[in-house]
Write a protein that holds these residues in place. Sequence first.
Motif, PDB file in Angstrom:
ATOM      1  N   PRO A 236       0.809  -1.224   0.000  1.00  0.00           N
ATOM      2  CA  PRO A 236       0.000   0.000   0.000  1.00  0.00           C
ATOM      3  C   PRO A 236       0.837   1.266   0.000  1.00  0.00           C
ATOM      4  O   PRO A 236       0.473   2.266  -0.626  1.00  0.00           O
ATOM      5  CB  PRO A 236      -0.823  -0.125   1.291  1.00  0.00           C
ATOM      6  CG  PRO A 236      -0.899  -1.589   1.544  1.00  0.00           C
ATOM      7  CD  PRO A 236       0.423  -2.125   1.111  1.00  0.00           C
ATOM      8  N   VAL A 237       1.985   1.244   0.676  1.00  0.00           N
ATOM      9  CA  VAL A 237       2.853   2.423   0.740  1.00  0.00           C
ATOM     10  C   VAL A 237       3.610   2.604  -0.569  1.00  0.00           C
ATOM     11  O   VAL A 237       3.562   3.665  -1.197  1.00  0.00           O
ATOM     12  CB  VAL A 237       3.847   2.303   1.921  1.00  0.00           C
ATOM     13  CG1 VAL A 237       4.806   3.476   1.933  1.00  0.00           C
ATOM     14  CG2 VAL A 237       3.090   2.197   3.238  1.00  0.00           C
ATOM     15  N   GLN A 238       4.319   1.553  -0.978  1.00  0.00           N
ATOM     16  CA  GLN A 238       5.123   1.661  -2.197  1.00  0.00           C
ATOM     17  C   GLN A 238       4.237   1.865  -3.427  1.00  0.00           C
ATOM     18  O   GLN A 238       4.560   2.651  -4.321  1.00  0.00           O
ATOM     19  CB  GLN A 238       5.980   0.403  -2.377  1.00  0.00           C
ATOM     20  CG  GLN A 238       7.063   0.576  -3.429  1.00  0.00           C
ATOM     21  CD  GLN A 238       7.933  -0.660  -3.553  1.00  0.00           C
ATOM     22  OE1 GLN A 238       7.428  -1.773  -3.625  1.00  0.00           O
ATOM     23  NE2 GLN A 238       9.240  -0.461  -3.589  1.00  0.00           N
ATOM     24  N   GLY A 239       3.100   1.163  -3.454  1.00  0.00           N
ATOM     25  CA  GLY A 239       2.183   1.304  -4.577  1.00  0.00           C
ATOM     26  C   GLY A 239       1.555   2.683  -4.658  1.00  0.00           C
ATOM     27  O   GLY A 239       1.375   3.236  -5.749  1.00  0.00           O
ATOM     28  N   THR A 240       1.219   3.257  -3.509  1.00  0.00           N
ATOM     29  CA  THR A 240       0.650   4.608  -3.493  1.00  0.00           C
ATOM     30  C   THR A 240       1.678   5.629  -3.979  1.00  0.00           C
ATOM     31  O   THR A 240       1.353   6.546  -4.745  1.00  0.00           O
ATOM     32  CB  THR A 240       0.163   4.972  -2.078  1.00  0.00           C
ATOM     33  OG1 THR A 240      -0.900   4.073  -1.704  1.00  0.00           O
ATOM     34  CG2 THR A 240      -0.341   6.409  -2.025  1.00  0.00           C
ATOM     35  N   ALA A 241       2.923   5.468  -3.538  1.00  0.00           N
ATOM     36  CA  ALA A 241       3.989   6.365  -4.010  1.00  0.00           C
ATOM     37  C   ALA A 241       4.156   6.253  -5.522  1.00  0.00           C
ATOM     38  O   ALA A 241       4.342   7.258  -6.215  1.00  0.00           O
ATOM     39  CB  ALA A 241       5.303   6.035  -3.304  1.00  0.00           C
ATOM     40  N   ALA A 242       4.080   5.027  -6.047  1.00  0.00           N
ATOM     41  CA  ALA A 242       4.184   4.820  -7.499  1.00  0.00           C
ATOM     42  C   ALA A 242       3.014   5.472  -8.223  1.00  0.00           C
ATOM     43  O   ALA A 242       3.178   6.065  -9.298  1.00  0.00           O
ATOM     44  CB  ALA A 242       4.230   3.320  -7.803  1.00  0.00           C
ATOM     45  N   ASP A 243       1.824   5.374  -7.644  1.00  0.00           N
ATOM     46  CA  ASP A 243       0.640   6.002  -8.250  1.00  0.00           C
ATOM     47  C   ASP A 243       0.777   7.524  -8.276  1.00  0.00           C
ATOM     48  O   ASP A 243       0.382   8.187  -9.246  1.00  0.00           O
ATOM     49  CB  ASP A 243      -0.618   5.617  -7.471  1.00  0.00           C
ATOM     50  CG  ASP A 243      -1.019   4.160  -7.681  1.00  0.00           C
ATOM     51  OD1 ASP A 243      -0.529   3.555  -8.652  1.00  0.00           O
ATOM     52  OD2 ASP A 243      -1.823   3.645  -6.888  1.00  0.00           O
ATOM     53  N   ILE A 244       1.335   8.084  -7.217  1.00  0.00           N
ATOM     54  CA  ILE A 244       1.476   9.546  -7.144  1.00  0.00           C
ATOM     55  C   ILE A 244       2.407  10.054  -8.243  1.00  0.00           C
ATOM     56  O   ILE A 244       2.110  11.046  -8.920  1.00  0.00           O
ATOM     57  CB  ILE A 244       1.977   9.969  -5.752  1.00  0.00           C
ATOM     58  CG1 ILE A 244       0.873   9.747  -4.705  1.00  0.00           C
ATOM     59  CG2 ILE A 244       2.405  11.441  -5.749  1.00  0.00           C
ATOM     60  CD1 ILE A 244       1.322   9.961  -3.272  1.00  0.00           C
ATOM     61  N   ILE A 245       3.536   9.382  -8.448  1.00  0.00           N
ATOM     62  CA  ILE A 245       4.469   9.848  -9.482  1.00  0.00           C
ATOM     63  C   ILE A 245       3.844   9.697 -10.866  1.00  0.00           C
ATOM     64  O   ILE A 245       4.077  10.514 -11.763  1.00  0.00           O
ATOM     65  CB  ILE A 245       5.829   9.106  -9.392  1.00  0.00           C
ATOM     66  CG1 ILE A 245       6.900   9.811 -10.232  1.00  0.00           C
ATOM     67  CG2 ILE A 245       5.716   7.679  -9.820  1.00  0.00           C
ATOM     68  CD1 ILE A 245       7.447  11.057  -9.638  1.00  0.00           C
ATOM     69  N   LYS A 246       3.008   8.673 -11.059  1.00  0.00           N
ATOM     70  CA  LYS A 246       2.317   8.524 -12.346  1.00  0.00           C
ATOM     71  C   LYS A 246       1.356   9.682 -12.586  1.00  0.00           C
ATOM     72  O   LYS A 246       1.295  10.241 -13.679  1.00  0.00           O
ATOM     73  CB  LYS A 246       1.555   7.195 -12.386  1.00  0.00           C
ATOM     74  CG  LYS A 246       2.439   5.974 -12.570  1.00  0.00           C
ATOM     75  CD  LYS A 246       1.605   4.702 -12.630  1.00  0.00           C
ATOM     76  CE  LYS A 246       2.458   3.484 -12.932  1.00  0.00           C
ATOM     77  NZ  LYS A 246       1.658   2.248 -13.005  1.00  0.00           N
ATOM     78  N   LEU A 247       0.598  10.040 -11.555  1.00  0.00           N
ATOM     79  CA  LEU A 247      -0.319  11.173 -11.693  1.00  0.00           C
ATOM     80  C   LEU A 247       0.443  12.465 -11.959  1.00  0.00           C
ATOM     81  O   LEU A 247      -0.001  13.313 -12.740  1.00  0.00           O
ATOM     82  CB  LEU A 247      -1.164  11.305 -10.420  1.00  0.00           C
ATOM     83  CG  LEU A 247      -2.213  10.208 -10.190  1.00  0.00           C
ATOM     84  CD1 LEU A 247      -2.843  10.364  -8.808  1.00  0.00           C
ATOM     85  CD2 LEU A 247      -3.289  10.246 -11.266  1.00  0.00           C
ATOM     86  N   ALA A 248       1.600  12.607 -11.314  1.00  0.00           N
ATOM     87  CA  ALA A 248       2.416  13.795 -11.543  1.00  0.00           C
ATOM     88  C   ALA A 248       2.922  13.843 -12.983  1.00  0.00           C
ATOM     89  O   ALA A 248       2.938  14.901 -13.618  1.00  0.00           O
ATOM     90  CB  ALA A 248       3.596  13.816 -10.569  1.00  0.00           C
ATOM     91  N   MET A 249       3.315  12.694 -13.512  1.00  0.00           N
ATOM     92  CA  MET A 249       3.786  12.633 -14.904  1.00  0.00           C
ATOM     93  C   MET A 249       2.692  13.079 -15.867  1.00  0.00           C
ATOM     94  O   MET A 249       2.934  13.850 -16.797  1.00  0.00           O
ATOM     95  CB  MET A 249       4.222  11.214 -15.244  1.00  0.00           C
ATOM     96  CG  MET A 249       5.472  10.752 -14.533  1.00  0.00           C
ATOM     97  SD  MET A 249       5.775   8.979 -14.752  1.00  0.00           S
ATOM     98  CE  MET A 249       6.262   8.951 -16.474  1.00  0.00           C
ATOM     99  N   ILE A 250       1.488  12.570 -15.656  1.00  0.00           N
ATOM    100  CA  ILE A 250       0.364  12.932 -16.522  1.00  0.00           C
ATOM    101  C   ILE A 250       0.087  14.427 -16.435  1.00  0.00           C
ATOM    102  O   ILE A 250      -0.122  15.102 -17.453  1.00  0.00           O
ATOM    103  CB  ILE A 250      -0.892  12.118 -16.132  1.00  0.00           C
ATOM    104  CG1 ILE A 250      -0.662  10.620 -16.392  1.00  0.00           C
ATOM    105  CG2 ILE A 250      -2.124  12.610 -16.896  1.00  0.00           C
ATOM    106  CD1 ILE A 250      -1.700   9.719 -15.750  1.00  0.00           C
ATOM    107  N   ASP A 251       0.102  14.957 -15.221  1.00  0.00           N
ATOM    108  CA  ASP A 251      -0.182  16.382 -15.016  1.00  0.00           C
ATOM    109  C   ASP A 251       0.894  17.263 -15.665  1.00  0.00           C
ATOM    110  O   ASP A 251       0.586  18.245 -16.344  1.00  0.00           O
ATOM    111  CB  ASP A 251      -0.257  16.676 -13.513  1.00  0.00           C
ATOM    112  CG  ASP A 251      -0.821  18.061 -13.224  1.00  0.00           C
ATOM    113  OD1 ASP A 251      -1.930  18.356 -13.708  1.00  0.00           O
ATOM    114  OD2 ASP A 251      -0.151  18.841 -12.535  1.00  0.00           O
TER     115      ASP A 251
END
Length: 851
Positions: A770-785
């Motif tokens: 949950p921690v590592q996956g959430t961090a990975a999701d955040i960087i993906k959202l940042a890339m898209i933005d």
Amino acid sequence: MKKIIVLDGHSIIHRAFYGVPELVTATGIPTNAIFGFSNMLLKLITDYKPNGIFAAFDLHAPTFRHQMYEGYKAGRTKTPEALLEQIDRIKDLLPKMGVNVVCAEGFEADDILGTLSKQANDANIDALLVTGDKDSFQLIGPGTSVLYTRRGVTDTIYYNVGQFQKTYGFSPEQFVDYKAILGDKSDNIPGIPGIGEKGAGDLITTFGSLTEIYDNLDKVQSPSLQKKLLAGKESAQMSKILAEIKRDAPVTLPAIPDVPFVILPTEELCSALRELELNKILKAIQPKQEQISFTSSDWIDLDNIIAFNLSDEFQGIKTLSIFDEGVEPFGTKGCVLCTNTGNVYVTSKSPWELYADIAAILEDASVEKCMQDVKKAMHICAQQGISLKNASFDFTIAAYLLDPVNFRRDIEYLAAHYTEGAFEGNLRKLCHLKEGMEAALKQSDMLDLYQNMEHPLIEVLFDMEQQGFRVDIPLLEELEKEYQIRLENLSAEIYQYAGKTFNINSTKQLAEVLFEDLKLPPVKKTKTGYSTSVEVLEQLHDEHPIIEKIMEHRVLSKLKSTYVEGLTAAADHNHKVHTTFNQAVTNTGRLSSTEPNLQNIPIRTDIGRELRRAFLASSEDRILVDADYSQIELRVFADMSGDPTFLNAFVHGDDIHRRTAADVFGVSYEEVTDQMRSQSKAVNFGIIYGISDFGLSKNLRISRAAAKELIDHYMARYTKVQEYMHSSIAFAREKGYSITKFGRRRPCPDIHSRNYTIRSMAERIAVNMPVQGTAADIIKLAMIDVYRKLKEGGFRSKLILQVHDELVIDAAKDEAEAVKALLKESMENVVQLKVPLIADVGCGENWGDAK
């Protein structure tokens, strides 16, 4: 027509060696090049269905080119031993696969490609030449095409006459004159000094040939260019002879059978593959079990539709599903197209050929396209000048989201699991696969995750791969020499400690030195002998000074082959490397990078910083802007656990490891020593990854009792952390999976195992994912933005790289300040946590300085 494939043996093996991560058998045999080469061979057979395959190799004897020009191919770096060993093994393996190995004294592999393709064309047989050497472009003609391996063994470009002319602006026959002017650094062909690719191309486009250029020298407008041409005339004429491929080598094309080429799984071949532990290749050549057969009424044969008219054939359809991978086991002939109206089309054509035929529908935004690999399709389309529109569903990424652990992408599996009823060879079920997978995503509460994160990310990654990252070839060449000297010095020290010379990269020989000669205590024994893995060497670190030298040698050797040599080999004509970003590999949602892997360059070591300085902005008027999340996983951990000490530390900008040390060791914040902070840092990160007292004791090199005491003090102080860990494990036990803040799931089937070791591993995953996956999701959202803001804002700056928690932008210098502000704002505000996200931003002429 019949078709043969002719491989440029050394070229493909070289690409495979540097494009595939290091692989070694249990007995120490390197196999990455063998695996990459064999895998490409299997793909070529599947995609192009040749009637015969040949592999051309150079011989060690000099050719007429060496005799004509002493400097020909001079200055090439020495071939690594691990590569030389694999070349010999591949040459031995190919005949067992039924592939003809062809050599001719005095001639190079290029000449064999030229000779065999000419003989094939004369016999009305098509030839496909597979090579990473552009010299073969001059052989392209009506019956001969080239599959150019741009980097690695998977990134290829198909060139026929039309595609070549579209790319270069002149005909393939003129390519040798172009090379005569440009020269070739890899072969040390001089060409005309001072004239680059554009200048050479313009001259050929304008005058047509080298002869015409010199016959019309007075028509060259630029005086400086005239001067260069005059000074380089003899060099150009010699370079043309050196670059021209001979088509009369003393080799003969044998009779080509009418039936398609297949690799027969003979006992001799299977035994060789088993010895090399190439189980994936062995499995691929075995006969398919229970192959499904179809009647002709099951589909429409696209190959039999003469003058295929898309507007008539697909009139009124809303959705087209394209399956261009993994359809062979179902008795089909190649790619499969399915429409929402229930029609199924089958073709023997490769994706490259198919996309050219259906370009109109691919560009039609009113028709939704569902595909197995949208990003790959975008690359193929881009190479052909096709603008792929409304590719709104990717079966592979959807399958990965639904089960990242037991991820499968084969059509039979997907159709059986995500459409109603048994598959039983009914291709029409594929018409409804998208609806079935969307329903499964919705049921798992991951449809939003797919639509708002994973699918938009495809375009971002495609653009990043297209942009590439420029590398400093001269600096890499300097580093290669420097690393070689350092490796030789390290080897000498290791040999001195060992009392003899041996192959340091051989597990068997190294184990003999460590555990028999030096009598070090064995840590782990495998079926084939004593292990010399990194884990084993770390445990032996204090036993003998040879261990530190061996570990340093390993790191330096890998960095030299993978990055220093690998990046040079992977760079295109613009000195750019184009990594492939993979969305469907890791279990946590993190992106991975391959061919070349840019995510494993050490960050905090001197060697890593040296390597990062070899990555440059794309031109002199541009600069790199780099942003890195500060302790993102710990911040996510604070948010998810809700621990007040963690939350307060991040909200007030405290040093979290110093704050933890003060709490755990019972001292004031100011009294914390560097050692206390270091130990607390290990515990903070260790807790996230579910570390045990045994693991912590190894990391900190303290006793297990001391490590347990450290963890106990930590848990007593941070009760919310312990509650989070217990609740995460309980959730996984109840649901059977762990979940990120954004709904990404990871199955945890072993959470109920009776085996303590297996169950403990599953519990650590339940805490960490949950921690590592959430961090990975955040960087993906940042890339898209970031990507959207750069695009919508009309910036010339481009996002080019993601490495874990870091983003790199190749920015126009006059946009640098605006890009820095945009990048920081996006990364820090793309999501709102209970603690602030902090992104550290820098810029520089190279990646090392920007970090």
